[in-house]
Design a protein around this motif. Sequence first.
Motif, short mmCIF file in Angstrom:
data_model
loop_
_atom_site.label_atom_id
_atom_site.label_comp_id
_atom_site.label_asym_id
_atom_site.label_seq_id
_atom_site.Cartn_x
_atom_site.Cartn_y
_atom_site.Cartn_z
N PHE A 46 0.66 -1.34 -0.03
CA PHE A 46 -0.07 -0.04 -0.06
C PHE A 46 0.76 1.34 0.05
N THR A 47 2.14 1.30 0.58
CA THR A 47 3.07 2.41 0.60
C THR A 47 3.25 2.91 -0.81
N GLN A 48 3.59 1.76 -1.55
CA GLN A 48 4.19 2.22 -2.87
C GLN A 48 2.99 2.45 -3.77
N ALA A 49 1.83 1.82 -3.58
CA ALA A 49 0.51 2.08 -4.19
C ALA A 49 0.16 3.88 -3.97
N ARG A 50 0.20 4.14 -2.86
CA ARG A 50 0.15 5.75 -2.50
C ARG A 50 1.00 6.48 -3.31
N TYR A 51 2.15 6.10 -3.38
CA TYR A 51 3.35 6.88 -3.83
C TYR A 51 2.80 7.04 -5.21
N TYR A 52 2.60 6.07 -6.04
CA TYR A 52 2.25 6.14 -7.45
C TYR A 52 0.92 7.01 -7.67
N TYR A 53 -0.08 6.67 -6.66
CA TYR A 53 -1.48 7.49 -6.91
C TYR A 53 -1.16 8.93 -6.76
N ARG A 54 -0.17 9.33 -5.63
CA ARG A 54 0.18 10.65 -5.60
C ARG A 54 0.89 11.20 -6.77
N LYS A 55 1.77 10.42 -7.26
CA LYS A 55 2.49 11.05 -8.62
C LYS A 55 1.19 11.29 -9.73
N ALA A 56 0.41 10.41 -9.78
CA ALA A 56 -0.59 10.76 -10.76
C ALA A 56 -1.38 11.88 -10.22
N SER A 57 -1.58 12.10 -8.94
CA SER A 57 -2.41 13.32 -8.66
C SER A 57 -1.73 14.64 -8.87
N HIS A 58 -0.37 14.58 -8.75
CA HIS A 58 0.57 15.78 -9.19
C HIS A 58 0.34 15.87 -10.57
N LEU A 59 0.26 15.05 -11.30
CA LEU A 59 -0.01 15.35 -12.85
C LEU A 59 -1.42 15.84 -13.18
N SER A 60 -2.49 15.34 -12.24
CA SER A 60 -3.71 15.47 -12.77
C SER A 60 -4.61 16.03 -11.43
N PRO A 61 -4.12 17.26 -10.98
CA PRO A 61 -4.56 17.67 -9.54
C PRO A 61 -6.25 17.58 -9.38
N ASN A 62 -6.98 17.69 -10.37
CA ASN A 62 -8.48 17.83 -10.39
C ASN A 62 -9.08 16.62 -10.51
N ASP A 63 -8.30 15.23 -10.57
CA ASP A 63 -9.00 14.10 -10.78
C ASP A 63 -9.28 13.49 -9.17
N ASP A 64 -10.47 13.67 -8.86
CA ASP A 64 -11.04 13.23 -7.67
C ASP A 64 -10.86 11.83 -7.25
N LYS A 65 -10.95 10.90 -8.49
CA LYS A 65 -10.84 9.44 -8.03
C LYS A 65 -9.70 9.02 -7.41
N LEU A 66 -8.39 9.84 -7.87
CA LEU A 66 -7.38 9.37 -7.33
C LEU A 66 -7.17 9.55 -5.74
N TYR A 67 -7.76 10.65 -5.28
CA TYR A 67 -7.75 10.79 -3.81
C TYR A 67 -8.69 9.40 -3.07
N LEU A 68 -9.68 9.05 -3.78
CA LEU A 68 -10.25 8.02 -3.29
C LEU A 68 -9.34 6.81 -3.08
N LYS A 69 -8.63 6.57 -4.20
CA LYS A 69 -7.88 5.21 -4.02
C LYS A 69 -6.71 5.51 -3.32
N ILE A 70 -6.16 6.71 -2.93
CA ILE A 70 -5.18 7.03 -1.87
C ILE A 70 -5.87 6.68 -0.48
N ALA A 71 -7.15 7.22 -0.52
CA ALA A 71 -7.63 7.00 0.78
C ALA A 71 -7.94 5.31 1.19
N LYS A 72 -8.37 4.70 0.05
CA LYS A 72 -8.69 3.31 0.21
C LYS A 72 -7.48 2.50 0.65
N ALA A 73 -6.11 2.99 0.20
CA ALA A 73 -4.86 2.37 0.40
C ALA A 73 -4.77 2.47 2.02
#
Length: 476
Positions: A295-322
């Motif tokens: 989960f730590t690595q998963a969050r790291y990559y979801y974060r990297k995705a959210s830096h490139l796409s800061p308005n993609d709300d779905k990514l924050y749900l994925k980080i939360a679930k991890a």
Amino acid sequence: MNHDFPSFNEFNEDFEDLRDLLQQFENLKEGRSHSFLDEDSFEQIIDYYDEHDELNNAMQAVEIAIEQFPFSSALLLKKSALLIETKKYREALQLLEKAAVLDSNDINLYILKTDVYLAMNQHEKAAKLLEEQIKVFDGEDRTDLLLELADVYDDWEEFEKVFDCLKMLLEFDPTNEEALHKICFWTEFTGRNEESIRLHTSIINEHPYNQLAWFNLGTAYQGLKLYEKAVDAYQYAVVIDERFDYAYRNMGDAYIHLRKFNEAIEVLQKHLEVAKPEDVIYEAIGHCYEKMRKFTQARYYYRKASHLSPNDDKLYLKIAKAYMTEENWENAIKSLQTAIRLNKQNLEYNITLGQCLLQIGSDKEALVYFLNAVRIRPGSAAAWKELIRGLYLVGHVEEAYAQLEIAEGKIGRKPVFLYYKAVILISMGRTKEGLIQLETALQLHPRQFKKVTELDPSILQHNSVVELIARYRRKR
């Protein structure tokens, strides 16, 4: 030394020549003395003005040119093209008829006619014209006409025929890049994967080093969910061209379907090396790590995705679930709050945030989010279920019962409601009613008994409940 490409001096000379020609043309217009302009010079002048969007000058030049060279079909075609640009379609058609009498072997004649027919919404005429000429022309000209015909069918929304046309083109010109790029999309769009496999297999037999043919073969296999074969084809594509980013992307997707997450991560990392980083690639790598419970690595990559796409709300749900899988409620809540800021009306975000708040004892806040969920979608059984469960867990048992009645009135007696009602009645001391309710639920939806324990496992300490379940199991 003999070079095939023009030197800087040659470019310079060309530019000087062009400037010279434009000056000659200005002199001609103004009636001043000028050198003779031949047909080729006029064509250069017309092209220059056309490319620089000076349509009036271009039109003036072409008219003077035609006066001097009335039998030049090339000049008539140039004038037709300008008329099409200015939406004078009838005049353009008349000129094209005239040009056809002078020279019917110029492919541009048919392409311009096609443009006119399309602009006038006469798709059938455009298609018929091109179909006839495809039989007449050969070589590159036939290729160009087939590409044009594919565009006509696309515009006409005859999508199966677009595929037929591109297939015909590739049988005739198997390494045509534009057709190979296009047929990949149309195979997926029309679902004609088997045909695509046959076509690209035969191209590969003749041209084994064509990476686009291997790639298209891979996408056709992927379309049929034959992921192992798809991976093999993509591997050939990237051996031929190791910077083929789309092949790495698709191969990653195929590996994910095969649940080979390590391999997927490896090829998606390769994609990041050869192409510009993209949010979807980071997100896919995050997904792989999540599936591997890292989960730590998963969050790291979801974060990297959210830096490139800061308005993609779905990514924050994925980080939360991890975070939730690790019971790190505080951080999960922060991510969900960001998701809700971006998308207030999302049912899942409100429900999930309510669940996390319950975990840390922020009962009132949790209930606010469950209420929001019901307000957002009053027809959602999941939203009602969470609200009723939330009220029950924080001790508002009477209110939970009242909301349950309202929910049943709005969306009917869902299985989960029957079980919840049984538990709530028993805990309110209305044991007899609760047991009758539980028996009904067991008769109608025996598989959903776990709804009882997810609401309140302590209910199994009641002797009468345990007896009822035992009796029911014996009956079954």
